[in-house]
Scaffold this motif. Structure first.
Motif, PDB file in Angstrom:
ATOM      1  N   ILE A 182       0.836  -1.196   0.000  1.00 59.66           N
ATOM      2  CA  ILE A 182       0.000   0.000   0.000  1.00 59.66           C
ATOM      3  C   ILE A 182       0.872   1.246   0.000  1.00 59.66           C
ATOM      4  CG2 ILE A 182      -1.638   1.353   1.370  1.00 59.66           C
ATOM      5  CD1 ILE A 182      -2.777  -1.342   2.372  1.00 59.66           C
ATOM      6  N   THR A 185       2.568   1.849  -3.367  1.00 58.80           N
ATOM      7  CA  THR A 185       1.635   2.293  -4.395  1.00 58.80           C
ATOM      8  C   THR A 185       1.203   3.739  -4.177  1.00 58.80           C
ATOM      9  OG1 THR A 185       0.802   0.020  -4.596  1.00 58.80           O
ATOM     10  CG2 THR A 185      -0.539   1.767  -5.556  1.00 58.80           C
ATOM     11  N   SER A 194      -9.471   5.152  -3.819  1.00 62.01           N
ATOM     12  CA  SER A 194      -9.477   3.759  -3.340  1.00 62.01           C
ATOM     13  C   SER A 194      -9.757   2.781  -4.469  1.00 62.01           C
ATOM     14  CB  SER A 194     -10.518   3.595  -2.230  1.00 62.01           C
ATOM     15  OG  SER A 194     -10.186   4.387  -1.110  1.00 62.01           O
ATOM     16  N   LEU A 197      -6.473   2.373  -6.240  1.00 63.65           N
ATOM     17  CA  LEU A 197      -5.577   1.599  -5.374  1.00 63.65           C
ATOM     18  C   LEU A 197      -5.973   0.131  -5.368  1.00 63.65           C
ATOM     19  CD1 LEU A 197      -3.333   1.422  -3.230  1.00 63.65           C
ATOM     20  CD2 LEU A 197      -5.071   2.014  -1.510  1.00 63.65           C
ATOM     21  N   GLY A 198      -7.273  -0.130  -5.247  1.00 61.03           N
ATOM     22  CA  GLY A 198      -7.733  -1.514  -5.246  1.00 61.03           C
ATOM     23  C   GLY A 198      -7.375  -2.237  -6.535  1.00 61.03           C
ATOM     24  N   LEU A 201      -3.773  -3.127  -6.511  1.00 66.93           N
ATOM     25  CA  LEU A 201      -3.436  -4.186  -5.554  1.00 66.93           C
ATOM     26  C   LEU A 201      -4.169  -5.488  -5.837  1.00 66.93           C
ATOM     27  CD1 LEU A 201      -3.481  -2.130  -2.218  1.00 66.93           C
ATOM     28  CD2 LEU A 201      -1.498  -2.767  -3.601  1.00 66.93           C
ATOM     29  N   GLU A 205     -12.504  -2.050  -4.172  1.00 65.04           N
ATOM     30  CA  GLU A 205     -12.377  -0.682  -3.666  1.00 65.04           C
ATOM     31  C   GLU A 205     -12.601  -0.636  -2.156  1.00 65.04           C
ATOM     32  OE1 GLU A 205     -14.603   3.690  -4.151  1.00 65.04           O
ATOM     33  OE2 GLU A 205     -15.108   2.011  -5.473  1.00 65.04           O
ATOM     34  N   THR A 207     -12.213  -3.053   0.050  1.00 66.30           N
ATOM     35  CA  THR A 207     -11.102  -3.692   0.752  1.00 66.30           C
ATOM     36  C   THR A 207      -9.896  -2.765   0.829  1.00 66.30           C
ATOM     37  OG1 THR A 207     -11.825  -5.903   0.080  1.00 66.30           O
ATOM     38  CG2 THR A 207      -9.515  -5.662   0.728  1.00 66.30           C
ATOM     39  N   ALA A 208      -9.610  -2.076  -0.271  1.00 68.68           N
ATOM     40  CA  ALA A 208      -8.484  -1.143  -0.285  1.00 68.68           C
ATOM     41  C   ALA A 208      -8.714  -0.009   0.701  1.00 68.68           C
ATOM     42  CB  ALA A 208      -8.286  -0.589  -1.692  1.00 68.68           C
ATOM     43  N   ARG A 209      -9.936   0.528   0.746  1.00 69.07           N
ATOM     44  CA  ARG A 209     -10.230   1.627   1.659  1.00 69.07           C
ATOM     45  C   ARG A 209     -10.082   1.175   3.113  1.00 69.07           C
ATOM     46  NH1 ARG A 209     -15.001   2.370   0.248  1.00 69.07           N
ATOM     47  NH2 ARG A 209     -14.613   3.940  -1.365  1.00 69.07           N
ATOM     48  N   VAL A 212      -6.346   0.773   4.091  1.00 66.15           N
ATOM     49  CA  VAL A 212      -5.676   2.052   4.348  1.00 66.15           C
ATOM     50  C   VAL A 212      -6.112   2.607   5.702  1.00 66.15           C
ATOM     51  CG1 VAL A 212      -5.456   4.448   3.600  1.00 66.15           C
ATOM     52  CG2 VAL A 212      -5.361   2.607   1.918  1.00 66.15           C
TER      53      VAL A 212
END
Length: 328
Positions: A182, A185, A194, A197-198, A201, A205, A207-209, A212
């Protein structure tokens, strides 16, 4: 960009930077509400600040991550290095900071593979400059990304934080490898959405949020905003070396002083190294007194100019002119 004096930051610029220091990923609408302007004005000011190199976002390790994964050294090098040699020092990704001081070039060197690697890197610096001194850090109480402008009122700060997503109590932080992915990136754009980012990765979205938010709440990630200090009126800096019967407590007190942007406990006869920035060097006596009566100042270096800070090369006016992604 030349080294002409940077334009002074106006009230909206300063408020915007402080807001991003507190929450670099806050939606522009929330930032706008906190500082009392519309979102279009916020975006316009931020675009100008970025284009002029007057402010930039940061994604930086917290003290918890420093302590668990990094060895640091403050290295003093001979000031007579050539322009080419200085440029080579700045380009090294594991040289996190370079300041030209009245004592010489002060470099912040990092290593992730233990003290032997740290020693090798300091010896490697000898190809560009003569190393005069090396102080290994025992702990870091404050570093540049923790410094705040202190422009927004308490009410404005509460408004900025009021809509932050809550983290379920007891929720586990992401695994170290996930945090590293994270951080790497988001290093290129701490405001990366997000969803983006998701996708990078390979997760959703949501899960990424959540990842973080959990990593930030656990103290494993920190996002902020740095700036050209002279444009905000902070045209003078100094490095103080001191002793105290309790260096860790003295470093913690230093970290709470508004003028301090770096406080490190090193292994040496003067184990406290504290870097301050001020509008005038005449402020130093008051800063030293506020540090506490048990602190003995043994040396003072004037910062002639910062050259590199947290992966950004700076011009003589303190503006970011190049990005060197930190790797150590």
């Amino acid at each position: 960009m030349d080294d002409a004096e940077a334009r002074p930051l106006d009230e909206i610029d300063l408020a915007l930077i402080h807001a991003l220091q507190l929450d670099a990923r806050a939606p522009w609408t929330r930032v706008a509400a906190a500082i009392g302007v519309d979102a279009a004005t916020v975006v316009r000011h931020w675009s100008a600040l970025r284009e002029e190199g007057l402010a930039w976002l940061t994604a930086w390790p917290t003290p918890e991550r420093w302590a668990s994964s990094t060895d640091l050294a403050l290295v003093l090098a001979h000031p007579g290095a050539s322009a080419e040699a200085r440029a080579a020092l700045v380009r090294r990704p594991w040289v996190l900071g370079v300041d030209e001081t009245s004592a010489g070039l002060l470099l912040l060197v990092a290593a992730s593979a233990g003290l032997p690697q740290l020693g090798e890197r300091v010896r490697d610096l000898e190809t560009e400059a003569t190393v005069l001194r090396m102080d290994v850090a025992a702990s870091v109480a404050a570093e540049d990304s923790t410094w705040r402008l202190r422009v927004l009122s308490a009410a404005q700060q509460r408004l900025l934080r009021s809509e932050r997503p809550s983290v379920v109590e007891g929720a586990r932080p992401p695994k170290p490898q996930a945090v590293a992915e994270i951080a790497e990136t988001l290093d290129e754009d701490p405001r990366m959405p997000s969803a983006t980012l998701g996708a990078r990765l390979g997760v959703s979205e949501a899960t990424a949020r959540r990842a973080v938010d959990r990593a930030t709440a656990a103290g494993l990630l920190r996002f902020g905003c740095d700036l050209a200090m002279p444009a905000a009126g902070f045209r003078r800096g100094a490095v103080l070396w001191a002793r105290s019967a309790d260096p860790e407590a003295a470093a913690a007190r230093a970290a709470r002083l508004p003028e301090v942007h770096r406080a490190v406990v090193v292994v040496g006869p003067a184990p406290l190294s504290v870097s301050v920035r001020a509008r005038s060097l005449t402020a130093l006596p008051a800063i030293e007194r506020s540090w506490g009566p048990d602190v003995e100042i043994v040396d003072r270096w004037t910062v002639l100019r910062p050259i590199k800070r947290n992966g950004h090369e700076l011009d003589a006016a303190g503006r970011s002119i190049a990005r060197i992604p930190p790797r150590w």
